[in-house]
Enzyme design. Structure first.
Site, PDB file in Angstrom:
ATOM      1  CD  GLU A  79      23.934  -7.879  -1.388  1.00  0.00           C
ATOM      2  OE1 GLU A  79      23.050  -7.227  -0.787  1.00  0.00           O
ATOM      3  OE2 GLU A  79      25.046  -7.406  -1.692  1.00  0.00           O
ATOM      4  CE  LYS A  89      28.506   1.066  -6.837  1.00  0.00           C
ATOM      5  NZ  LYS A  89      27.488   0.193  -6.249  1.00  0.00           N
TER       6      LYS A  89
HETATM    7  N1  PSU Z   1      27.481  -1.457  -2.098  1.00  0.00           N
HETATM    8  C1  PSU Z   1      27.208  -1.631  -3.416  1.00  0.00           C
HETATM    9  N2  PSU Z   1      26.025  -2.211  -3.771  1.00  0.00           N
HETATM   10  C2  PSU Z   1      25.107  -2.626  -2.833  1.00  0.00           C
HETATM   11  C3  PSU Z   1      25.421  -2.453  -1.448  1.00  0.00           C
HETATM   12  C4  PSU Z   1      26.616  -1.872  -1.125  1.00  0.00           C
HETATM   13  O1  PSU Z   1      28.012  -1.271  -4.251  1.00  0.00           O
HETATM   14  O2  PSU Z   1      24.033  -3.125  -3.211  1.00  0.00           O
HETATM   15  C5  PSU Z   1      24.442  -2.925  -0.410  1.00  0.00           C
HETATM   16  C6  PSU Z   1      24.873  -4.300   0.153  1.00  0.00           C
HETATM   17  O3  PSU Z   1      23.724  -5.044   0.471  1.00  0.00           O
HETATM   18  C7  PSU Z   1      25.603  -3.921   1.445  1.00  0.00           C
HETATM   19  C8  PSU Z   1      24.784  -2.727   1.905  1.00  0.00           C
HETATM   20  O4  PSU Z   1      25.628  -4.942   2.408  1.00  0.00           O
HETATM   21  O5  PSU Z   1      24.469  -2.022   0.714  1.00  0.00           O
HETATM   22  C9  PSU Z   1      25.540  -1.862   2.877  1.00  0.00           C
HETATM   23  O6  PSU Z   1      24.686  -0.917   3.415  1.00  0.00           O
HETATM   24  P1  PSU Z   1      25.172  -0.027   4.665  1.00  0.00           P
HETATM   25  O7  PSU Z   1      26.288   0.820   4.119  1.00  0.00           O
HETATM   26  O8  PSU Z   1      23.963   0.770   5.066  1.00  0.00           O
HETATM   27  O9  PSU Z   1      25.626  -0.992   5.720  1.00  0.00           O
END
Ligand code: PSU
Ligand code: MN
Length: 301
Positions: A25, A160
């Site tokens: 990603e 996390k």
């Molecule tokens: N959690 C992490 N590192 C990240 C992300 C999530 O520990 O870089 C990033 C990933 O790209 C994930 C996104 O798909 O954040 C999720 O964002 P949201 O919670 O806004 O859907």
């Protein structure tokens, strides 16, 4: 579709020869780590995939093209431009692509790109999930619904604990997403290998994981699979240090009223600042560990 999709020659050739390919990603590059560590890490991850016998395919949006197999220059651009690149999840794709814009793809939209190209395995750090307080805010990452709809396996180090991990597991259960603990009965919590929450299944080899995924596809069950690979213990952080930083970050986000797509990058950045370079190092090491496992699974598949 070809009008929107740009698959690199290397990835195209690997796919046409049924060679193993691992999707990667780009939100983690633009929004997940500071420059220049983000670029260095992204390029190292690609090397690790190659060393383990697979072809890397970093996915992103550049000038309205959904790129599958970004070049080193494109990775440098995404890393250097950082937060100015739009964080692109499923709902952002139509606008960014039709307008010819750039986007850093989340787990959800990277899965979409991987699936359009025919890639089955994807490695990252952590996935999005159900946020703390979601019973009020309804903040549930689009990553989870993508996992229930799109047939791509995501290898991560769990989530996390900026998230409500218990609710995240409940949601994945409702959505019919298999959650596999790799070599563990417990859901790992990104910086630490323990969360106190059990996963339903433990698998111990790349072949077992590949067999389960193949079986899922052959049964015609839609959606992907979440493989939670614990951070190696030598790189894990003391859980009291991590939890304290997370508490502080979450309280600060609430006080500032941060919400929507901004909240995850805000918390990631805050935790990194609160724990110094240590959490960034752990973060990098666990991504490497996932890239290796994903490559071995892709080879078995
Ligand atoms: N959690 C992490 N590192 C990240 C992300 C999530 O520990 O870089 C990033 C990933 O790209 C994930 C996104 O798909 O954040 C999720 O964002 P949201 O919670 O806004 O859907
Ligand atoms: Mn959200």
């Amino acid at each position: 579709m070809l009008e929107y999709l740009k698959i690199s020659e290397e990835v195209k050739q690997a796919l046409s020869e049924s060679k193993p390919v691992v999707a990667l990603e780009s939100t983690i590059i633009s929004h997940g780590m500071p420059y220049p560590k983000n670029v260095e890490t992204a390029l190292n991850v690609e090397n690790i995939v190659r060393e383990n016998g697979a072809v890397p395919a970093t996915i992103c949006i550049i000038k309205g093209k959904l790129i599958v197999g970004a070049s080193a220059d494109e990775i440098e651009y995404l890393g250097k431009t950082g937060l100015k690149v739009t964080k692109a999840s499923r709902r952002d794709l139509p606008i960014l692509i039709s307008k010819g814009m750039d986007g850093a793809t989340t787990v959800a939209s990277t899965m979409i790109g991987a699936h359009l190209a025919g890639i089955k395995v994807f490695a990252t750090g952590g996935v999005g999930g159900v946020h703390r307080g979601a019973t009020e805010t309804m903040d549930i990452s689009a990553d989870l619904d993508e996992l229930s709809n799109t047939p791509v396996m995501v290898v991560c180090a769990g989530c996390k604990s900026i998230l409500d991990l218990k609710l995240t597991l409940e949601y994945l259960e409702t959505k019919g997403v298999p959650v596999i603990g790799y070599g563990t009965e417990e859901l790992p919590a990104f910086y630490t290998d323990k969360s106190g929450l059990k996963v339903d299944y433990r698998l111990d080899t790349p072949k077992e994981v590949a067999d389960a995924f193949r079986c899922k596809m052959e049964l015609g069950l839609k959606g992907g699979m979440l493989v939670a690979n614990p951070i190696p213990s030598e790189f894990a952080m003391p859980s009291d240090v991590v939890n304290k930083a997370i508490e502080t970050a979450v309280n600060e986000a609430n006080a500032l009223g941060i919400k929507g797509k901004e909240i995850t990058p805000f918390l990631l950045d805050k935790i990194q600042k609160l724990t110094g370079g240590e959490s960034l190092e752990s973060n990098i090491k666990l991504v490497y560990n996932n890239a290796k496992l994903a490559s071995l699974i892709a080879k078995e598949l």
